[in-house]
Design a protein around this motif. Structure first.
Motif: not given
Length: 485
Positions: A177-191, A270-276
């Motif tokens: 459950k904790v890592t789920l929150v970390v994953k979502v926050i990390t992915m949203l930060a990249i976006v 992936n759009i974020s990777y290509y843009a940055v």
């Protein structure tokens, strides 16, 4: 007199201990809807989105086609997942693909599929540990200065840690459950970071998205391998049917929620990777997120490595949790050694299966070479198993299996279509560009089928296993798991 009393007490204790181990424990329904989403999401989002972009881009040739492939992979994962949701609610037992193929096609194909899945799970476990270790050391050492086997040794240590934590159901569920929150926050930060970058630096790296697009349809099929690996784990919760509360509702719902979230986030990331950092730097790096973080935040970007590493570890926790349950269910039907069907009598944790899976993963870690090659091997093996599972659903639906019971249902055309998709993905790359991982996958299937004929079909037994089983059972306090049905 004291000696006689001591002997009597000893005999009584032995009988009591034996009685404890003769009971048939059952899996406990502790998985809620949120936990089911966490397990599925946690298994899908591990290392794939931080590694697969390179493989997808390599074989598609352009960022535009790669984004189309990512979207189509999400649709394939969703269509496959809802098919598995019907199988889970139709058959009502844990074990995932093994249970489905056994009911639909037969014991032989199910046995082969189960051992291929164990191989797949072990390889995936090793891969997420390697990627987690890679991201741990990359901020401090570049590729030239890394000591030989440093990443692999760290990966092995991480796998042992994951195994230890999985011996406690409550602890592993909290960590997932904790890592789920970390994953979502990390992915949203990249976006969100991409929107900040584009507002500041513009969108020059996103121009001409289809420049360099491959014209080779075979390469596109191989690109799907990399993309589908990033979605691998969409079936995790179907391995745990006997542990999910209100499974007829929660299994389909958790699958739809988790796969929908993942698909949207993957395309945006992936759009974020290509843009940055642009397609060229995506192709040249094994640690894409670290490159992205340094471009956006400078040296502070190395902090993203910690979150990516934790995300990969979360996939390891979820994967070991689900995969060992499947192995346990295979063994309780007599299709592997009985030891693998044994669980802790107090918490119903498949300790022996976890030991087996961890050892196999360590072997994979030591002998496996190249992340992309391992990824393609795992995707090929997984596609082969998916063909059998989808065909099983088609057959069971035509036979109207349990049609009188309430369950989640999909149209017949969907599993037929998915069978054809997985046949294409399995066959086309072999025809176009045969590689070592295709040969290994086919060879493993043949070896497993021979083992089934010798040891299961003709019921050959190795008598010494019985004594080993009894010794381990007494030593570890485990007993064979029972079914709900």
């Amino acid at each position: 007199m004291e000696k006689q009393q001591y002997a009597a007490d000893t005999d009584s204790a032995t009988e009591s201990r034996a009685a404890d181990l003769t009971v048939k424990p059952k899996f406990i329904r502790t998985i809620t809807l949120f936990m089911a989403v966490a397990l599925n999401f946690g298994q899908i989002v591990g290392a794939g989105i931080f590694v697969s972009p390179k493989g997808v881009l390599m074989f598609t040739g352009s960022s535009g086609l790669s984004l189309i492939v990512w979207t189509l992979c999400g649709l394939v994962a969703m269509a496959s997942a809802v098919c598995y949701a019907e199988l889970a609610t139709m058959l009502k037992e844990s074990g995932g693909e093994w249970a489905y193929i056994r009911r639909g096609i037969g014991g032989g194909p199910a046995f082969v599929a189960s051992l291929l899945t164990v191989t797949l799970g072990s390889g995936a476990f090793a891969l997420v540990a390697i990627i987690s270790a890679e991201y741990m050391v990359s901020p401090f050492l570049d590729d030239c200065s890394k000591p030989p086997y440093l990443v692999k040794m760290l990966a092995i240590a991480l796998m042992i840690l994951i195994f230890y934590i999985n011996t406690s159901t409550n602890l592993v569920q909290k960590i997932v459950k904790v890592t789920l929150v970390v994953k979502v926050i990390t992915m949203l930060a990249i976006v969100l970071g991409a929107f900040y970058w584009m507002a500041k630096e513009g969108t020059s790296k996103l121009t001409q998205p289809f420049q360099g697009t491959t014209t080779n349809g075979w390469n596109v099929a191989v690109a799907f391998y990399s993309g589908l690996f990033a979605y691998m784990g969409w079936d995790n919760v179907t391995n745990l049917t006997e542990e999910v509360k209100n499974y007829k509702r929660n299994i389909p719902l958790s699958i739809i929620i988790s796969v929908s979230m993942v698909t949207a986030l993957y395309v945006l990331i992936n759009i974020s990777y290509y843009a940055v950092i642009g397609p060229d730097r995506v192709l040249s790096s094994n640690v894409v997120v670290l490159e992205w973080g340094r471009a956006l935040f400078g040296e502070w970007g190395v902090l993203l490595s910690f979150f990516v590493s934790l995300s990969a570890l979360g996939a390891g926790f979820s994967g070991l949790y689900g995969m060992t349950r499947q192995m346990c269910c295979v063994a309780r039907e007599g299709h592997t050694i009985q030891l693998l069907a044994m669980v802790d009598v107090k918490e119903s944790i498949p300790v022996i299966a976890m030991v087996n899976q961890t050892i196999l993963a360590i072997i994979f870690c030591l002998v496996g070479e190249g992340i992309v090659a391992m990824l393609n091997f795992l995707s090929f093996v997984g596609g082969f198993v998916k063909v059998m599972a989808m065909f099983s659903l088609v057959k069971l639906k035509l036979q109207k299996h349990n049609d009188n019971e309430e369950r989640f249902r999909v149209p017949l055309i969907l599993p037929i279509l998915m069978t054809l998709v997985y046949v294409y993905l399995a066959v086309v790359p072999i025809i176009n560009n045969p590689n070592w991982y295709h040969l290994y996958g086919i060879l493993l299937a043949v070896i497993f089928f021979v083992i089934y004929i010798v040891f299961i079909k003709f019921n050959s037994r190795v008598s010494c296993f019985d004594r080993v089983t009894l010794f381990v059972q007494r030593l570890m306090g485990v007993a064979v798991i029972d079914k709900f049905m």
